[in-house]
Design a protein around this motif. Sequence first.
Motif, PDB file in Angstrom:
ATOM      1  N   HIS A  74      14.797 127.004  52.668  1.00 26.62           N
ATOM      2  CA  HIS A  74      14.325 126.689  51.328  1.00 26.62           C
ATOM      3  C   HIS A  74      15.347 125.792  50.634  1.00 26.62           C
ATOM      4  CE1 HIS A  74      17.033 129.864  49.759  1.00 26.62           C
ATOM      5  NE2 HIS A  74      16.648 130.527  50.825  1.00 26.62           N
ATOM      6  N   PRO A  75      14.868 124.875  49.799  1.00 29.37           N
ATOM      7  CA  PRO A  75      15.767 123.891  49.195  1.00 29.37           C
ATOM      8  C   PRO A  75      16.759 124.465  48.187  1.00 29.37           C
ATOM      9  CG  PRO A  75      13.551 123.660  48.319  1.00 29.37           C
ATOM     10  CD  PRO A  75      13.481 124.663  49.429  1.00 29.37           C
ATOM     11  N   LEU A  76      16.506 125.647  47.678  1.00 26.30           N
ATOM     12  CA  LEU A  76      17.386 126.243  46.666  1.00 26.30           C
ATOM     13  C   LEU A  76      18.353 127.255  47.252  1.00 26.30           C
ATOM     14  CD1 LEU A  76      14.740 126.825  43.856  1.00 26.30           C
ATOM     15  CD2 LEU A  76      16.363 124.934  44.058  1.00 26.30           C
ATOM     16  N   HIS A  77      18.601 127.189  48.573  1.00 33.60           N
ATOM     17  CA  HIS A  77      19.404 128.226  49.211  1.00 33.60           C
ATOM     18  C   HIS A  77      20.820 128.341  48.650  1.00 33.60           C
ATOM     19  CE1 HIS A  77      21.507 125.109  51.202  1.00 33.60           C
ATOM     20  NE2 HIS A  77      21.281 125.356  52.399  1.00 33.60           N
ATOM     21  N   LYS A  78      21.336 127.305  48.021  1.00 33.34           N
ATOM     22  CA  LYS A  78      22.683 127.414  47.436  1.00 33.34           C
ATOM     23  C   LYS A  78      22.677 128.299  46.188  1.00 33.34           C
ATOM     24  CE  LYS A  78      24.475 123.140  49.274  1.00 33.34           C
ATOM     25  NZ  LYS A  78      25.104 121.861  49.027  1.00 33.34           N
ATOM     26  N   ASP A  79      21.511 128.430  45.574  1.00 33.71           N
ATOM     27  CA  ASP A  79      21.382 129.247  44.368  1.00 33.71           C
ATOM     28  C   ASP A  79      20.713 130.594  44.636  1.00 33.71           C
ATOM     29  OD1 ASP A  79      22.479 127.198  42.796  1.00 33.71           O
ATOM     30  OD2 ASP A  79      20.519 126.283  42.490  1.00 33.71           O
ATOM     31  N   LEU A  80      19.968 130.696  45.745  1.00 31.72           N
ATOM     32  CA  LEU A  80      19.164 131.888  46.005  1.00 31.72           C
ATOM     33  C   LEU A  80      19.599 132.610  47.262  1.00 31.72           C
ATOM     34  CD1 LEU A  80      15.558 130.483  45.480  1.00 31.72           C
ATOM     35  CD2 LEU A  80      16.855 131.884  43.891  1.00 31.72           C
ATOM     36  N   VAL A  81      19.448 133.911  47.244  1.00 25.77           N
ATOM     37  CA  VAL A  81      19.564 134.722  48.456  1.00 25.77           C
ATOM     38  C   VAL A  81      18.318 135.600  48.511  1.00 25.77           C
ATOM     39  CG1 VAL A  81      20.996 136.493  47.328  1.00 25.77           C
ATOM     40  CG2 VAL A  81      21.014 136.267  49.818  1.00 25.77           C
ATOM     41  N   LEU A  82      17.609 135.548  49.650  1.00 31.07           N
ATOM     42  CA  LEU A  82      16.416 136.359  49.827  1.00 31.07           C
ATOM     43  C   LEU A  82      16.827 137.795  50.121  1.00 31.07           C
ATOM     44  CD1 LEU A  82      14.295 133.935  52.023  1.00 31.07           C
ATOM     45  CD2 LEU A  82      14.167 134.274  49.558  1.00 31.07           C
ATOM     46  N   LEU A  83      16.209 138.736  49.394  1.00 31.20           N
ATOM     47  CA  LEU A  83      16.591 140.143  49.500  1.00 31.20           C
ATOM     48  C   LEU A  83      15.481 141.042  50.011  1.00 31.20           C
ATOM     49  CD1 LEU A  83      18.467 140.448  46.085  1.00 31.20           C
ATOM     50  CD2 LEU A  83      19.458 140.048  48.354  1.00 31.20           C
ATOM     51  N   GLY A  84      14.244 140.563  50.007  1.00 31.99           N
ATOM     52  CA  GLY A  84      13.144 141.405  50.442  1.00 31.99           C
ATOM     53  C   GLY A  84      11.829 140.663  50.408  1.00 31.99           C
ATOM     54  N   HIS A  85      10.761 141.376  50.760  1.00 30.68           N
ATOM     55  CA  HIS A  85       9.429 140.788  50.735  1.00 30.68           C
ATOM     56  C   HIS A  85       8.363 141.874  50.673  1.00 30.68           C
ATOM     57  CE1 HIS A  85       9.523 141.858  55.038  1.00 30.68           C
ATOM     58  NE2 HIS A  85       8.227 141.979  54.886  1.00 30.68           N
ATOM     59  N   ASP A  86       7.164 141.455  50.288  1.00 29.21           N
ATOM     60  CA  ASP A  86       5.974 142.275  50.474  1.00 29.21           C
ATOM     61  C   ASP A  86       4.933 141.374  51.128  1.00 29.21           C
ATOM     62  OD1 ASP A  86       4.810 140.696  48.450  1.00 29.21           O
ATOM     63  OD2 ASP A  86       4.935 142.278  46.937  1.00 29.21           O
ATOM     64  N   ASP A  87       3.675 141.755  51.116  1.00 27.56           N
ATOM     65  CA  ASP A  87       2.654 140.970  51.790  1.00 27.56           C
ATOM     66  C   ASP A  87       2.434 139.595  51.158  1.00 27.56           C
ATOM     67  OD1 ASP A  87       2.163 142.933  53.680  1.00 27.56           O
ATOM     68  OD2 ASP A  87       0.543 143.846  52.520  1.00 27.56           O
ATOM     69  N   PHE A  88       2.855 139.417  49.907  1.00 25.92           N
ATOM     70  CA  PHE A  88       2.557 138.187  49.195  1.00 25.92           C
ATOM     71  C   PHE A  88       3.781 137.399  48.759  1.00 25.92           C
ATOM     72  CE2 PHE A  88      -0.742 141.339  48.338  1.00 25.92           C
ATOM     73  CZ  PHE A  88      -1.830 140.707  48.900  1.00 25.92           C
ATOM     74  N   ASP A  89       4.855 138.078  48.452  1.00 26.68           N
ATOM     75  CA  ASP A  89       6.007 137.437  47.822  1.00 26.68           C
ATOM     76  C   ASP A  89       7.321 137.771  48.512  1.00 26.68           C
ATOM     77  OD1 ASP A  89       4.545 136.314  45.569  1.00 26.68           O
ATOM     78  OD2 ASP A  89       4.423 138.366  44.793  1.00 26.68           O
ATOM     79  N   TYR A  90       8.298 136.896  48.281  1.00 28.01           N
ATOM     80  CA  TYR A  90       9.693 137.174  48.623  1.00 28.01           C
ATOM     81  C   TYR A  90      10.403 137.593  47.351  1.00 28.01           C
ATOM     82  CZ  TYR A  90       9.069 134.681  53.035  1.00 28.01           C
ATOM     83  OH  TYR A  90       8.644 134.285  54.274  1.00 28.01           O
ATOM     84  N   LEU A  91      11.353 138.496  47.475  1.00 30.62           N
ATOM     85  CA  LEU A  91      12.241 138.855  46.381  1.00 30.62           C
ATOM     86  C   LEU A  91      13.552 138.117  46.619  1.00 30.62           C
ATOM     87  CD1 LEU A  91      13.193 140.553  43.923  1.00 30.62           C
ATOM     88  CD2 LEU A  91      13.880 142.312  45.592  1.00 30.62           C
ATOM     89  N   ALA A  92      14.025 137.412  45.610  1.00 32.30           N
ATOM     90  CA  ALA A  92      15.267 136.649  45.743  1.00 32.30           C
ATOM     91  C   ALA A  92      16.126 136.875  44.510  1.00 32.30           C
ATOM     92  CB  ALA A  92      14.954 135.161  45.889  1.00 32.30           C
ATOM     93  N   TYR A  93      17.413 136.624  44.678  1.00 28.08           N
ATOM     94  CA  TYR A  93      18.327 136.645  43.544  1.00 28.08           C
ATOM     95  C   TYR A  93      18.810 135.225  43.330  1.00 28.08           C
ATOM     96  CZ  TYR A  93      22.167 137.696  40.417  1.00 28.08           C
ATOM     97  OH  TYR A  93      23.014 137.727  39.342  1.00 28.08           O
ATOM     98  N   ASN A  94      18.669 134.737  42.101  1.00 25.62           N
ATOM     99  CA  ASN A  94      19.126 133.406  41.732  1.00 25.62           C
ATOM    100  C   ASN A  94      20.509 133.551  41.110  1.00 25.62           C
ATOM    101  OD1 ASN A  94      19.639 130.991  40.232  1.00 25.62           O
ATOM    102  ND2 ASN A  94      17.468 130.482  40.406  1.00 25.62           N
ATOM    103  N   GLN A  95      21.524 133.200  41.886  1.00 20.80           N
ATOM    104  CA  GLN A  95      22.905 133.369  41.432  1.00 20.80           C
ATOM    105  C   GLN A  95      23.227 132.441  40.266  1.00 20.80           C
ATOM    106  OE1 GLN A  95      25.840 132.546  44.461  1.00 20.80           O
ATOM    107  NE2 GLN A  95      27.353 133.824  43.467  1.00 20.80           N
ATOM    108  N   LYS A  96      22.702 131.241  40.273  1.00 18.25           N
ATOM    109  CA  LYS A  96      22.979 130.272  39.215  1.00 18.25           C
ATOM    110  C   LYS A  96      22.524 130.796  37.853  1.00 18.25           C
ATOM    111  CE  LYS A  96      22.105 125.461  37.970  1.00 18.25           C
ATOM    112  NZ  LYS A  96      21.436 124.209  38.405  1.00 18.25           N
ATOM    113  N   HIS A  97      21.319 131.383  37.815  1.00 19.53           N
ATOM    114  CA  HIS A  97      20.763 131.888  36.555  1.00 19.53           C
ATOM    115  C   HIS A  97      20.935 133.400  36.393  1.00 19.53           C
ATOM    116  CE1 HIS A  97      19.121 127.974  35.654  1.00 19.53           C
ATOM    117  NE2 HIS A  97      18.599 127.920  36.868  1.00 19.53           N
ATOM    118  N   GLN A  98      21.487 134.054  37.413  1.00 14.49           N
ATOM    119  CA  GLN A  98      21.744 135.497  37.421  1.00 14.49           C
ATOM    120  C   GLN A  98      20.500 136.318  37.102  1.00 14.49           C
ATOM    121  OE1 GLN A  98      25.194 136.216  34.950  1.00 14.49           O
ATOM    122  NE2 GLN A  98      26.547 135.238  36.419  1.00 14.49           N
ATOM    123  N   ILE A  99      19.411 135.985  37.833  1.00 18.55           N
ATOM    124  CA  ILE A  99      18.159 136.720  37.670  1.00 18.55           C
ATOM    125  C   ILE A  99      17.519 136.950  39.037  1.00 18.55           C
ATOM    126  CG2 ILE A  99      17.658 135.890  35.328  1.00 18.55           C
ATOM    127  CD1 ILE A  99      15.671 133.898  36.610  1.00 18.55           C
TER     128      ILE A  99
END
Length: 109
Positions: A74-99
């Motif tokens: 993914h193009p935002l990998h410097k800002d994001l780390v993927l932490l989980g998923h469900d059938d529809f979505d990925y859960l990620a943490y955006n370090q740049k925006h801390q959300i």
Amino acid sequence: KLQNIIKETSTITSTNIIFMQQFLKQHNYALLPDEFVEFLHHFNGISYNGSAIYGIYTSDNLQDISNTNVSIIHPLHKDLVLLGHDDFDYLAYNQKHQIYQQFHHSHQV
């Protein structure tokens, strides 16, 4: 009870977490947020009914944080780390925006 619903795996050591943070940093991924590190001290990933929160060096068909982040480009990998998923979505943490954020599988993260 919650323990009957989720599959708990063994906890991990601080050394495992430090190695994961170093791996993410060396590969230009965002680091794990403090809250997630605290979670990992209690659960090394959980999985239930097609949903998962990733762990470190997991087994029992649970996904590993490093393998998932390397395999899903993914193009935002410097800002994001993927932490989980469900059938529809990925859960990620955006370090740049801390959300925490979610991204639909059909969209590029």
